[in-house]
Design an enzyme around this catalytic site. Structure first.
Site, mmCIF file in Angstrom:
data_model
loop_
_atom_site.group_PDB
_atom_site.id
_atom_site.type_symbol
_atom_site.label_atom_id
_atom_site.label_comp_id
_atom_site.label_asym_id
_atom_site.label_seq_id
_atom_site.Cartn_x
_atom_site.Cartn_y
_atom_site.Cartn_z
ATOM 1 N N GLY A 294 -98.528 72.713 -0.847
ATOM 2 C CA GLY A 294 -97.965 74.002 -0.428
ATOM 3 C C GLY A 294 -99.027 74.916 0.146
ATOM 4 N N ARG B 49 -98.929 78.211 3.598
ATOM 5 C CA ARG B 49 -98.866 79.683 3.608
ATOM 6 C C ARG B 49 -99.008 80.208 2.179
ATOM 7 N NH1 ARG B 49 -93.668 77.760 4.558
ATOM 8 N NH2 ARG B 49 -92.281 78.162 2.797
ATOM 9 N N VAL C 240 -93.521 66.984 -1.087
ATOM 10 C CA VAL C 240 -93.966 66.669 -2.456
ATOM 11 C C VAL C 240 -92.818 66.267 -3.382
ATOM 12 C CG1 VAL C 240 -96.053 68.109 -2.360
ATOM 13 C CG2 VAL C 240 -93.899 69.105 -3.192
ATOM 14 N N ASN D 21 -99.251 73.282 -6.239
ATOM 15 C CA ASN D 21 -98.849 74.663 -5.971
ATOM 16 C C ASN D 21 -97.494 74.778 -5.274
ATOM 17 O OD1 ASN D 21 -99.349 77.662 -5.062
ATOM 18 N ND2 ASN D 21 -99.063 76.492 -3.162
ATOM 19 N N SER E 284 -95.593 80.034 -13.466
ATOM 20 C CA SER E 284 -95.167 81.408 -13.156
ATOM 21 C C SER E 284 -94.968 82.164 -14.463
ATOM 22 C CB SER E 284 -93.836 81.378 -12.403
ATOM 23 O OG SER E 284 -93.249 82.667 -12.401
ATOM 24 N N TYR F 186 -85.544 77.811 -11.683
ATOM 25 C CA TYR F 186 -86.968 78.093 -11.401
ATOM 26 C C TYR F 186 -87.751 78.244 -12.704
ATOM 27 C CZ TYR F 186 -90.990 80.494 -9.255
ATOM 28 O OH TYR F 186 -92.257 80.851 -8.834
ATOM 29 N N ALA G 125 -87.034 77.079 -15.663
ATOM 30 C CA ALA G 125 -87.120 75.780 -16.350
ATOM 31 C C ALA G 125 -88.208 74.922 -15.708
ATOM 32 C CB ALA G 125 -85.770 75.061 -16.295
ATOM 33 N N LYS H 65 -90.868 75.969 -14.157
ATOM 34 C CA LYS H 65 -92.190 76.546 -14.424
ATOM 35 C C LYS H 65 -92.581 76.409 -15.897
ATOM 36 C CE LYS H 65 -93.064 77.698 -10.191
ATOM 37 N NZ LYS H 65 -94.138 77.029 -9.471
ATOM 38 N N ILE I 170 -96.329 88.340 -6.768
ATOM 39 C CA ILE I 170 -97.373 88.243 -5.743
ATOM 40 C C ILE I 170 -96.727 88.386 -4.358
ATOM 41 C CG2 ILE I 170 -99.281 86.820 -4.861
ATOM 42 C CD1 ILE I 170 -99.531 87.496 -7.913
HETATM 43 P P1 NAP Z 1 -94.397 80.493 -0.266
HETATM 44 O O1 NAP Z 1 -95.142 81.512 0.509
HETATM 45 O O2 NAP Z 1 -92.930 80.361 -0.085
HETATM 46 O O3 NAP Z 1 -95.096 79.080 -0.015
HETATM 47 C C1 NAP Z 1 -94.560 77.916 -0.606
HETATM 48 C C2 NAP Z 1 -95.373 76.718 -0.170
HETATM 49 O O4 NAP Z 1 -94.793 75.560 -0.770
HETATM 50 C C3 NAP Z 1 -95.390 76.525 1.323
HETATM 51 O O5 NAP Z 1 -96.686 76.175 1.741
HETATM 52 C C4 NAP Z 1 -94.432 75.354 1.519
HETATM 53 O O6 NAP Z 1 -94.845 74.571 2.612
HETATM 54 C C5 NAP Z 1 -94.622 74.566 0.236
HETATM 55 N N1 NAP Z 1 -93.511 73.687 -0.051
HETATM 56 C C6 NAP Z 1 -92.244 74.014 -0.397
HETATM 57 N N2 NAP Z 1 -91.494 72.908 -0.538
HETATM 58 C C7 NAP Z 1 -92.326 71.848 -0.281
HETATM 59 C C8 NAP Z 1 -92.140 70.447 -0.246
HETATM 60 N N3 NAP Z 1 -90.956 69.870 -0.537
HETATM 61 N N4 NAP Z 1 -93.205 69.666 0.069
HETATM 62 C C9 NAP Z 1 -94.401 70.218 0.368
HETATM 63 N N5 NAP Z 1 -94.637 71.544 0.348
HETATM 64 C C10 NAP Z 1 -93.595 72.346 0.035
HETATM 65 O O7 NAP Z 1 -94.599 80.706 -1.825
HETATM 66 P P2 NAP Z 1 -95.826 81.292 -2.670
HETATM 67 O O8 NAP Z 1 -95.434 82.619 -3.151
HETATM 68 O O9 NAP Z 1 -97.099 81.100 -1.950
HETATM 69 O O10 NAP Z 1 -95.737 80.308 -3.939
HETATM 70 C C11 NAP Z 1 -96.697 79.303 -4.216
HETATM 71 C C12 NAP Z 1 -96.512 78.865 -5.660
HETATM 72 O O11 NAP Z 1 -96.735 79.988 -6.510
HETATM 73 C C13 NAP Z 1 -95.114 78.363 -5.958
HETATM 74 O O12 NAP Z 1 -95.170 77.286 -6.855
HETATM 75 C C14 NAP Z 1 -94.473 79.560 -6.631
HETATM 76 O O13 NAP Z 1 -93.432 79.178 -7.491
HETATM 77 C C15 NAP Z 1 -95.652 80.123 -7.396
HETATM 78 N N6 NAP Z 1 -95.496 81.521 -7.770
HETATM 79 C C16 NAP Z 1 -95.342 82.487 -6.826
HETATM 80 C C17 NAP Z 1 -95.185 83.810 -7.231
HETATM 81 C C18 NAP Z 1 -95.012 84.938 -6.257
HETATM 82 O O14 NAP Z 1 -94.746 86.063 -6.704
HETATM 83 N N7 NAP Z 1 -95.158 84.719 -4.972
HETATM 84 C C19 NAP Z 1 -95.187 84.110 -8.595
HETATM 85 C C20 NAP Z 1 -95.349 83.102 -9.525
HETATM 86 C C21 NAP Z 1 -95.514 81.801 -9.100
HETATM 87 P P3 NAP Z 1 -93.860 73.939 3.728
HETATM 88 O O15 NAP Z 1 -92.634 74.789 3.788
HETATM 89 O O16 NAP Z 1 -94.713 73.957 4.947
HETATM 90 O O17 NAP Z 1 -93.591 72.560 3.229
#
Ligand code: NAP
Length: 242
Positions: free
Chosen positions: A14, A17, A59, A85, A137, A150, A152, A154, A183
């Site tokens: 991931g 971005r 993934v 991630n 998370s 989500y 479950a 995490k 975030i």
């Molecule tokens: P995001 O900006 O939506 O980025 C998600 C990333 O996951 C993208 O790079 C996407 O890449 C990749 N992804 C999604 N499905 C995929 C798949 N099937 N295969 C490969 N890559 C995949 O989200 P983010 O906020 O950066 O989140 C990153 C992690 O942090 C996640 O696990 C999220 O649950 C966790 N998190 C985020 C927050 C928050 O507030 N933002 C809080 C707690 C935890 P492609 O679409 O290019 O495949």
């Protein structure tokens, strides 16, 4: 010069971005070679970044996840750091949640870590070093209405982290997790403004976090700075989950 990950071979899922891209960029700054695993290409990878390599990977798909690790091991002969991630949300109240939304979230957020870690851990055990970092998370700890799937996934990642940490600790392979709070990324962009304000009000530090701040926590847990940490869940949440 920053060299916390000098010569290390890292894979970050991931990384196209958000948090994953910030982690990948931070690791590059610290001297690592970084394989970015995602379905779309990250825009920070170019001819000027020879140590950053994009591997197209879904993934949630067993064959695709395993092929990515096989490619890295064939090219580099080792993998020092794996960051699980990649993640998605498909929010909704349980009563109305479609089975496909449950399954997609569990497959992308949790089963992916199983596929990738299983493929990577053998070589880490052999070399008697390695780090796996799972991005959980705060809601995996506290729960959150509208996010049963989500949360479950995490919470599952936390159990997975601690169990695998126990399995591989004797060979100096460390397995940890970070639990970010709210975030600013494309994932949280879609939250309605009114609900965002409520979330912000619940953060003791009084502001949302940045992907860079999560990347700092990831660097700590993936570098020798945390050499005596395994099975840890590092909350990077401005105090939201305490
Ligand atoms: P995001 O900006 O939506 O980025 C998600 C990333 O996951 C993208 O790079 C996407 O890449 C990749 N992804 C999604 N499905 C995929 C798949 N099937 N295969 C490969 N890559 C995949 O989200 P983010 O906020 O950066 O989140 C990153 C992690 O942090 C996640 O696990 C999220 O649950 C966790 N998190 C985020 C927050 C928050 O507030 N933002 C809080 C707690 C935890 P492609 O679409 O290019 O495949």
């Amino acid at each position: 010069m920053n060299v916390l990950l000098n010569e290390k071979i890292c894979a970050v899922t991931g990384a196209s971005r958000g948090i994953g891209a910030a982690i990948a960029k931070k690791f590059l700054e610290e001297g690592a070679t970084v394989y970015a695993l995602s379905r779309t290409a990250p825009d920070f990878i170019s001819a000027d970044t020879p140590k950053a390599i994009w591997l197209s990977c879904d993934v949630s798909n067993e064959a695709s996840a395993e092929a990515a690790i096989t490619t890295i091991l064939a090219k580099e002969g080792r993998l020092d750091v794996l960051v699980n991630n990649a993640g998605i949300t498909r929010d909704g109240l349980l009563m109305r949640m479609k089975t496909e939304d449950w399954e997609a979230v569990l497959a992308t957020n949790l089963t992916s870590a199983f596929f990738l870690s299983r493929a990577a851990v053998r070589s880490m055990l052999k070399q008697r070093s390695g780090v796996i970092l799972n991005v959980s998370s705060v809601v995996g700890i506290t729960g959150n209405g509208g996010q049963t799937n989500y949360s479950a996934s995490k919470a599952g990642l936390i159990g997975f982290t601690k169990s695998l940490a126990r399995e591989v600790a004797s060979r100096n392979v460390r397995v940890n997790a970070i639990a970010p709070g709210f975030i600013e990324t494309s994932m949280t962009d879609k939250i309605p403004e009114e609900f965002k304000q409520k979330l912000k009000d619940s953060i003791p530090l009084g502001r949302v976090g940045t992907a860079e701040e999560v990347a700092q926590a990831a660097l700590f847990l993936c570098s020798p700075m945390s050499s005596y940490c395994t099975g840890v869940v590092l909350q990077t949440d401005g105090g939201m989950g305490m």
